[in-house]
Design a protein around this motif. Structure first.
Motif, mmCIF file in Angstrom:
data_model
loop_
_atom_site.group_PDB
_atom_site.id
_atom_site.type_symbol
_atom_site.label_atom_id
_atom_site.label_comp_id
_atom_site.label_asym_id
_atom_site.label_seq_id
_atom_site.Cartn_x
_atom_site.Cartn_y
_atom_site.Cartn_z
ATOM 1 N N TYR A 121 -23.297 4.257 23.091
ATOM 2 C CA TYR A 121 -23.904 2.934 22.946
ATOM 3 C C TYR A 121 -22.776 1.958 22.643
ATOM 4 N N ARG A 122 -22.544 1.022 23.571
ATOM 5 C CA ARG A 122 -21.449 0.066 23.451
ATOM 6 C C ARG A 122 -21.985 -1.266 22.918
ATOM 7 N N PHE A 123 -21.265 -1.837 21.935
ATOM 8 C CA PHE A 123 -21.680 -3.107 21.339
ATOM 9 C C PHE A 123 -21.810 -4.180 22.399
ATOM 10 N N ARG A 124 -22.925 -4.928 22.356
ATOM 11 C CA ARG A 124 -23.152 -5.992 23.323
ATOM 12 C C ARG A 124 -23.315 -7.358 22.659
ATOM 13 N N ALA A 125 -24.034 -7.426 21.541
ATOM 14 C CA ALA A 125 -24.300 -8.743 20.955
ATOM 15 C C ALA A 125 -24.710 -8.608 19.502
ATOM 16 N N LEU A 126 -24.539 -9.713 18.774
ATOM 17 C CA LEU A 126 -24.997 -9.842 17.411
ATOM 18 C C LEU A 126 -26.089 -10.902 17.406
ATOM 19 N N VAL A 127 -27.249 -10.576 16.860
ATOM 20 C CA VAL A 127 -28.389 -11.490 16.898
ATOM 21 C C VAL A 127 -28.609 -12.090 15.509
ATOM 22 N N ASP A 177 -30.099 -12.371 2.061
ATOM 23 C CA ASP A 177 -30.495 -12.972 3.334
ATOM 24 C C ASP A 177 -30.943 -11.895 4.319
ATOM 25 N N ASP A 178 -31.686 -12.328 5.336
ATOM 26 C CA ASP A 178 -32.129 -11.398 6.369
ATOM 27 C C ASP A 178 -30.916 -10.776 7.052
ATOM 28 N N PRO A 179 -30.976 -9.475 7.356
ATOM 29 C CA PRO A 179 -29.852 -8.828 8.032
ATOM 30 C C PRO A 179 -29.741 -9.292 9.481
ATOM 31 N N TRP A 180 -28.551 -9.178 10.036
ATOM 32 C CA TRP A 180 -28.323 -9.474 11.435
ATOM 33 C C TRP A 180 -28.544 -8.195 12.228
ATOM 34 N N GLU A 181 -28.836 -8.334 13.508
ATOM 35 C CA GLU A 181 -29.083 -7.190 14.379
ATOM 36 C C GLU A 181 -27.911 -7.027 15.336
ATOM 37 N N ALA A 182 -27.263 -5.859 15.304
ATOM 38 C CA ALA A 182 -26.209 -5.539 16.259
ATOM 39 C C ALA A 182 -26.850 -4.738 17.388
ATOM 40 N N VAL A 183 -26.745 -5.244 18.616
ATOM 41 C CA VAL A 183 -27.381 -4.620 19.762
ATOM 42 C C VAL A 183 -26.335 -3.860 20.572
ATOM 43 N N TYR A 184 -26.641 -2.606 20.870
ATOM 44 C CA TYR A 184 -25.772 -1.730 21.644
ATOM 45 C C TYR A 184 -26.483 -1.319 22.930
ATOM 46 N N HIS A 194 -17.493 -0.178 19.317
ATOM 47 C CA HIS A 194 -17.318 -1.619 19.143
ATOM 48 C C HIS A 194 -15.822 -1.878 19.192
ATOM 49 N N GLY A 195 -15.334 -2.301 20.363
ATOM 50 C CA GLY A 195 -13.891 -2.462 20.538
ATOM 51 C C GLY A 195 -13.209 -1.103 20.426
ATOM 52 N N ALA A 196 -12.210 -1.003 19.547
ATOM 53 C CA ALA A 196 -11.504 0.263 19.351
ATOM 54 C C ALA A 196 -12.196 1.166 18.329
ATOM 55 N N ALA A 197 -13.185 0.647 17.635
ATOM 56 C CA ALA A 197 -13.887 1.430 16.613
ATOM 57 C C ALA A 197 -14.976 2.285 17.252
ATOM 58 N N GLU A 198 -15.051 3.556 16.821
ATOM 59 C CA GLU A 198 -16.066 4.473 17.316
ATOM 60 C C GLU A 198 -16.626 5.276 16.153
#
Length: 80
Positions: free
Chosen positions: A70-76, A49-56, A10-14
């Motif tokens: 797996y590269r970060f693509r979206a937050l749902v 609250d309901d958790p968010w989904e990070a899609v890779y 996710h960006g520079a984080a691995e």
């Protein structure tokens, strides 16, 4: 079920972590990680609250190990 090592970017984080997949030779094209929504103010615990989904999205690792990135693509948002 197989367990494989995969690098999540996710960006520079691995981070490399072991995940469970149906097939080690053909892991899923996408992988989701459920994220808590944040700390409950003043209570030092996660909000209810309901958790968010990070899609890779999967791609081959040119460095070779681990075999998959797996590269970060979206937050749902769970409410959408």
């Amino acid at each position: 079920m197989d367990r494989i090592a995969a690098k999540f970017v996710h960006g520079a984080a691995e981070i490399t972590r072991e995940i469970e997949v149906d097939s080690a030779t053909d892991p899923p094209e996408t992988y989701s990680i459920w994220l808590p929504t944040g700390l409950d103010a003043g209570r030092d615990r996660w909000a209810g609250d309901d958790p968010w989904e990070a899609v890779y999205v999967r791609e081959a690792n040119p460095a070779g190990e681990p075999a998959w990135i797996y590269r970060f693509r979206a937050l749902v948002d769970p409410e959408e």
